[in-house]
Design an enzyme around this catalytic site. Structure first.
Site, PDB file in Angstrom:
ATOM      1  N   ALA A 274       0.840  -1.199   0.000  1.00 43.18           N
ATOM      2  CA  ALA A 274       0.000   0.000   0.000  1.00 43.18           C
ATOM      3  C   ALA A 274       0.870   1.242   0.000  1.00 43.18           C
ATOM      4  CB  ALA A 274      -0.921   0.003   1.229  1.00 43.18           C
ATOM      5  N   ASP A 275       0.284   2.329  -0.470  1.00 38.68           N
ATOM      6  CA  ASP A 275       0.939   3.627  -0.403  1.00 38.68           C
ATOM      7  C   ASP A 275      -0.129   4.682  -0.159  1.00 38.68           C
ATOM      8  OD1 ASP A 275       3.550   5.096  -0.739  1.00 38.68           O
ATOM      9  OD2 ASP A 275       2.235   6.228  -2.076  1.00 38.68           O
ATOM     10  N   THR A 276       0.129   5.558   0.791  1.00 41.02           N
ATOM     11  CA  THR A 276      -0.817   6.619   1.144  1.00 41.02           C
ATOM     12  C   THR A 276      -0.197   7.971   0.850  1.00 41.02           C
ATOM     13  OG1 THR A 276      -1.780   5.243   2.882  1.00 41.02           O
ATOM     14  CG2 THR A 276      -2.184   7.621   3.028  1.00 41.02           C
TER      15      THR A 276
ATOM     16  N   GLY B 107      -3.421   3.722  -2.236  1.00 36.19           N
ATOM     17  CA  GLY B 107      -3.419   2.694  -3.264  1.00 36.19           C
ATOM     18  C   GLY B 107      -3.023   1.381  -2.618  1.00 36.19           C
TER      19      GLY B 107
END
Length: 189
Positions: A72-74, A109
């Site tokens: 994930a990436d925030t 994402g």
């Protein structure tokens, strides 16, 4: 009820993501790999979050046979500006001053790597901050750890308790993992 059939690897050092998976009653192990988080110019915030999540997933291509890898990436977007992790206290102060008294978006994402597939999705949450004084912002920076968080804040920290007036969308997305969408995606595998 999601029945876990494959081992889950969480490719994230984020204690918040680890806590959220544990709260979902998932059995997982954390495996980390260094990944370049740069992205091409011209992408929308949602595209950036998914692009980086997929880059992280691709680093685990050899582990996909016998497990599900979650990456994930925030990112935080304020008036079309991407606010990543602050480099230092001055940078954190600059970011939080921008967010004070305004609305911003949090995009996460997520990629699930398994078998021969990468399933990616994103979530967006609108966050409304009340106006903060410089003293309040400095207090937060000095007493909490804003340096490993996009936008220089954690919604689960002190600043989330006193500054977030409301959110529209997933609370867990603001923490770094849209658990509702993740659960649905895992259930579909």
């Amino acid at each position: 009820m999601y029945t876990q059939s494959l081992p889950i690897i969480l490719a994230s050092k984020s204690p918040r993501r680890q806590e959220l998976l544990a709260l979902m009653d998932l059995d997982f192990k954390v495996v980390l790999k260094e990944v370049d988080e740069s992205y091409p110019e011209g992408l929308s915030p949602a595209e950036i979050a998914v692009y980086i999540a997929e880059k992280k997933a691709n680093a685990f291509i050899d582990e996909r046979e016998n497990s599900i890898v979650i990456t994930a990436d925030t990112i935080v977007a304020y008036e079309n500006e991407i606010l990543g992790k602050p480099e230092n206290a001055e940078h954190a102060l600059e970011m939080l001053t921008k967010l004070s008294g305004s609305r911003h978006e949090v995009y996460t994402g997520v990629s699930l790597l398994y078998a021969e597939q990468v399933l990616s999705f994103y979530d967006i949450t609108e966050v409304y901050f009340k106006t903060l004084t410089q003293e309040q912002i400095k207090y937060y920076i000095e007493n909490y750890n804003p340096y490993d968080k996009a936008g220089a804040y954690g919604v689960q920290d002190w600043i989330g308790m006193v500054a977030v007036e409301r959110i529209e969308g997933s609370y867990t997305n603001v923490m770094g993992l849209p658990t509702e969408k993740l659960y649905s995606a895992l259930s579909a595998i």
